[in-house]
Design a protein around this motif. Structure first.
Motif, PDB file in Angstrom:
ATOM      1  N   ARG A 275       8.861   5.335  -3.826  1.00 26.77           N
ATOM      2  CA  ARG A 275       9.522   6.506  -3.225  1.00 26.77           C
ATOM      3  C   ARG A 275       8.597   7.194  -2.217  1.00 26.77           C
ATOM      4  NH1 ARG A 275      13.527   9.282  -5.818  1.00 26.77           N
ATOM      5  NH2 ARG A 275      12.758   8.645  -7.862  1.00 26.77           N
ATOM      6  N   LYS A 276       7.340   7.400  -2.607  1.00 24.49           N
ATOM      7  CA  LYS A 276       6.381   8.061  -1.715  1.00 24.49           C
ATOM      8  C   LYS A 276       6.063   7.187  -0.508  1.00 24.49           C
ATOM      9  CE  LYS A 276       3.973  11.019  -5.033  1.00 24.49           C
ATOM     10  NZ  LYS A 276       2.644  11.329  -5.612  1.00 24.49           N
ATOM     11  N   LEU A 277       5.942   5.894  -0.733  1.00 25.44           N
ATOM     12  CA  LEU A 277       5.646   4.971   0.365  1.00 25.44           C
ATOM     13  C   LEU A 277       6.773   4.985   1.399  1.00 25.44           C
ATOM     14  CD1 LEU A 277       4.039   1.537   0.123  1.00 25.44           C
ATOM     15  CD2 LEU A 277       6.092   1.794   1.457  1.00 25.44           C
ATOM     16  N   VAL A 278       8.002   4.920   0.933  1.00 33.87           N
ATOM     17  CA  VAL A 278       9.156   4.948   1.847  1.00 33.87           C
ATOM     18  C   VAL A 278       9.156   6.250   2.635  1.00 33.87           C
ATOM     19  CG1 VAL A 278      11.674   5.077   1.960  1.00 33.87           C
ATOM     20  CG2 VAL A 278      10.582   3.304   0.574  1.00 33.87           C
ATOM     21  N   ALA A 279       8.940   7.372   1.960  1.00 31.74           N
ATOM     22  CA  ALA A 279       8.936   8.681   2.636  1.00 31.74           C
ATOM     23  C   ALA A 279       7.841   8.748   3.699  1.00 31.74           C
ATOM     24  CB  ALA A 279       8.763   9.800   1.614  1.00 31.74           C
ATOM     25  N   ASP A 280       6.654   8.227   3.368  1.00 30.42           N
ATOM     26  CA  ASP A 280       5.537   8.251   4.314  1.00 30.42           C
ATOM     27  C   ASP A 280       5.831   7.389   5.537  1.00 30.42           C
ATOM     28  OD1 ASP A 280       2.653   9.007   4.899  1.00 30.42           O
ATOM     29  OD2 ASP A 280       2.483   6.811   4.909  1.00 30.42           O
ATOM     30  N   VAL A 281       6.336   6.187   5.318  1.00 34.57           N
ATOM     31  CA  VAL A 281       6.621   5.289   6.443  1.00 34.57           C
ATOM     32  C   VAL A 281       7.760   5.845   7.300  1.00 34.57           C
ATOM     33  CG1 VAL A 281       7.333   2.961   7.120  1.00 34.57           C
ATOM     34  CG2 VAL A 281       5.682   3.268   5.261  1.00 34.57           C
ATOM     35  N   LEU A 282       8.793   6.387   6.665  1.00 35.36           N
ATOM     36  CA  LEU A 282       9.887   6.997   7.428  1.00 35.36           C
ATOM     37  C   LEU A 282       9.366   8.148   8.281  1.00 35.36           C
ATOM     38  CD1 LEU A 282      12.841   7.033   4.871  1.00 35.36           C
ATOM     39  CD2 LEU A 282      12.617   5.595   6.904  1.00 35.36           C
ATOM     40  N   ALA A 283       8.466   8.956   7.737  1.00 37.02           N
ATOM     41  CA  ALA A 283       7.889  10.068   8.495  1.00 37.02           C
ATOM     42  C   ALA A 283       7.106   9.533   9.703  1.00 37.02           C
ATOM     43  CB  ALA A 283       6.984  10.904   7.603  1.00 37.02           C
TER      44      ALA A 283
ATOM     45  N   ASP B 254      -3.135  -3.684  -4.567  1.00 35.39           N
ATOM     46  CA  ASP B 254      -4.576  -3.486  -4.581  1.00 35.39           C
ATOM     47  C   ASP B 254      -5.013  -3.369  -3.117  1.00 35.39           C
ATOM     48  OD1 ASP B 254      -4.558  -6.076  -3.514  1.00 35.39           O
ATOM     49  OD2 ASP B 254      -5.217  -7.015  -5.371  1.00 35.39           O
ATOM     50  N   SER B 255      -6.293  -3.311  -2.870  1.00 33.61           N
ATOM     51  CA  SER B 255      -6.751  -3.094  -1.495  1.00 33.61           C
ATOM     52  C   SER B 255      -6.321  -4.218  -0.553  1.00 33.61           C
ATOM     53  CB  SER B 255      -8.265  -2.899  -1.453  1.00 33.61           C
ATOM     54  OG  SER B 255      -8.923  -4.008  -2.029  1.00 33.61           O
ATOM     55  N   MET B 256      -6.376  -5.449  -1.014  1.00 36.78           N
ATOM     56  CA  MET B 256      -5.968  -6.567  -0.155  1.00 36.78           C
ATOM     57  C   MET B 256      -4.474  -6.535   0.141  1.00 36.78           C
ATOM     58  SD  MET B 256      -8.628  -8.145   0.775  1.00 36.78           S
ATOM     59  CE  MET B 256      -7.929  -9.616   1.486  1.00 36.78           C
ATOM     60  N   LYS B 257      -3.676  -6.263  -0.884  1.00 40.19           N
ATOM     61  CA  LYS B 257      -2.225  -6.194  -0.682  1.00 40.19           C
ATOM     62  C   LYS B 257      -1.858  -4.986   0.193  1.00 40.19           C
ATOM     63  CE  LYS B 257      -0.494  -8.811  -4.595  1.00 40.19           C
ATOM     64  NZ  LYS B 257       0.213  -9.889  -3.977  1.00 40.19           N
ATOM     65  N   THR B 258      -2.646  -3.921   0.101  1.00 41.03           N
ATOM     66  CA  THR B 258      -2.381  -2.755   0.952  1.00 41.03           C
ATOM     67  C   THR B 258      -2.571  -3.121   2.416  1.00 41.03           C
ATOM     68  OG1 THR B 258      -3.032  -1.211  -0.792  1.00 41.03           O
ATOM     69  CG2 THR B 258      -3.071  -0.380   1.470  1.00 41.03           C
TER      70      THR B 258
ATOM     71  N   PHE C 111      -4.578   5.811   6.316  1.00 42.28           N
ATOM     72  CA  PHE C 111      -3.821   5.507   5.104  1.00 42.28           C
ATOM     73  C   PHE C 111      -4.325   6.379   3.956  1.00 42.28           C
ATOM     74  CE2 PHE C 111      -4.501   3.236   1.088  1.00 42.28           C
ATOM     75  CZ  PHE C 111      -3.193   3.127   0.648  1.00 42.28           C
ATOM     76  N   GLU C 112      -3.395   6.997   3.224  1.00 41.72           N
ATOM     77  CA  GLU C 112      -3.751   7.795   2.054  1.00 41.72           C
ATOM     78  C   GLU C 112      -3.084   7.176   0.830  1.00 41.72           C
ATOM     79  OE1 GLU C 112      -4.611  11.595   1.941  1.00 41.72           O
ATOM     80  OE2 GLU C 112      -5.033  11.832   4.067  1.00 41.72           O
ATOM     81  N   ARG C 113      -3.892   6.689  -0.076  1.00 45.98           N
ATOM     82  CA  ARG C 113      -3.364   5.997  -1.269  1.00 45.98           C
ATOM     83  C   ARG C 113      -2.371   6.865  -2.043  1.00 45.98           C
ATOM     84  NH1 ARG C 113      -6.862   2.905  -5.924  1.00 45.98           N
ATOM     85  NH2 ARG C 113      -5.491   3.500  -7.602  1.00 45.98           N
TER      86      ARG C 113
END
Length: 82
Positions: free
Chosen positions: A70-78, A37-41, A61-63
């Motif tokens: 999978r998408k989160l890992v790809a975004d952070v790696l980028a 959720d927003s707090m955990k983000t 940050f784009e939700r």
């Protein structure tokens, strides 16, 4: 043995989300299922900065880019340039 960046990101996500399900289900809908959720983000952004040294501003940050593990890992790696 070194842990891959992807594994490190998933470790941080699992810790913040308080579930290991994010490791085994790469297409888990993190927001739709309220794993995040927003707090955990915000907590996740801070933890990723601390653990991996990646600076992510809440403004950039784009939700949708973090909708699944999978998408989160790809975004952070980028962002890390990996």
């Amino acid at each position: 043995m070194t842990t891959s960046k992807s594994d490190q990101i998933l470790d941080v996500l699992a810790n913040v989300a308080e579930t290991d399900e994010v490791r085994t289900k790469p297409d888990l809908a993190l927001y739709d299922l309220q794993v995040l959720d927003s707090m955990k983000t915000v907590e996740l952004i801070v933890a990723l900065g601390t653990e991996l040294g990646v600076e992510i501003s809440p403004a950039e940050f784009e939700r949708e880019n973090w909708a699944t593990p999978r998408k989160l890992v790809a975004d952070v790696l980028a962002r890390l340039g990996a």
